[in-house]
Design a protein around this motif. Structure first.
Motif, PDB file in Angstrom:
ATOM      1  N   THR A 191       5.780   4.560  -4.132  1.00  0.00           N
ATOM      2  CA  THR A 191       5.186   3.455  -3.902  1.00  0.00           C
ATOM      3  C   THR A 191       6.470   2.335  -3.837  1.00  0.00           C
ATOM      4  N   THR A 241       0.183   5.116  -1.223  1.00  0.00           N
ATOM      5  CA  THR A 241      -1.121   5.259  -1.411  1.00  0.00           C
ATOM      6  C   THR A 241      -2.045   5.817  -0.078  1.00  0.00           C
ATOM      7  N   ARG A 242      -1.342   5.618   0.982  1.00  0.00           N
ATOM      8  CA  ARG A 242      -2.039   5.817   2.137  1.00  0.00           C
ATOM      9  C   ARG A 242      -0.981   6.415   3.116  1.00  0.00           C
ATOM     10  N   LEU A 273       0.787  -1.109   0.118  1.00  0.00           N
ATOM     11  CA  LEU A 273       0.070   0.012   0.020  1.00  0.00           C
ATOM     12  C   LEU A 273       0.892   1.261  -0.128  1.00  0.00           C
ATOM     13  N   SER A 322       5.638   9.110   0.086  1.00  0.00           N
ATOM     14  CA  SER A 322       4.609   9.001  -1.095  1.00  0.00           C
ATOM     15  C   SER A 322       5.247   8.138  -2.156  1.00  0.00           C
TER      16      SER A 322
END
Ligand code: CA2
Length: 148
Positions: free
Chosen positions: A28, A18-19, A15, A26
């Motif tokens: 991925t 994304t959160r 995740l 930030s």
């Protein structure tokens, strides 16, 4: 021969980006892995990566690594704090494992201050965000170079 390294990521790290960007950044996981691939290529190392949210799959990935890997960069996620099964797996495979965390776990909730894995790992890197992985990879390659 090039060092063969497993980059292993545990629960919820799929995740990333994304959160909760204030805690985990930030980027991925794919962004971080792409940077690690470049670093590895520059150091003559080869990476494979596995991410799983399932404890047993992480154990299986460690067992499989016995057959091909020279070392492991491992972010075990919350399993860090309570998984004796992962601790036994790390001990059993007898590979150098660098426990790696994005956040400074010691500056967070009390339950994150304990790792049941650190004692069976080569070392621990925490608190540098995505750079924790690069630092862990660099340290592992230096360790493997020194042994060669
Ligand atoms: O700081 C780390 O890398 C952790 O291993 C991350 C784990 C946490 O349980 C450990 O205490 C420290 C949690 C990973 C959760 O990742 C998320 C990513 C995006 C959004 C939500 C969770």
């Amino acid at each position: 021969m090039a060092h063969q390294i497993l980059v292993l990521n545990g629960p919820n790290l799929n995740l990333l980006g994304t959160r909760e960007p204030t805690v985990y950044g930030s980027d991925t996981l794919a962004d971080i892995l792409a940077e690690l691939q470049e670093l590895a290529a520059a150091r003559g190392a080869e990476l494979r990566d596995v991410q799983s949210n399932v404890e047993g799959e992480l154990i299986n990935a460690l067992h499989d690594a016995r057959a091909w890997a020279d070392g492991v960069v491992f972010n075990p996620g919350a399993f860090t704090h309570y998984s004796y099964a992962l601790r036994d797996a790390i001990s059993a495979v007898e590979l150098p494992v660098v426990e790696t965390h994005l956040s400074n776990v010691h500056a967070r909730e009390a339950f994150r201050h304990t790792s049941v894995l650190s004692a069976v790992c080569l070392g621990v890197v925490a608190g540098f965000g995505r750079h924790s992985y690069a630092v862990a990879l660099d340290a592992l390659v230096r360790h493997l170079d020194a042994k060669a």
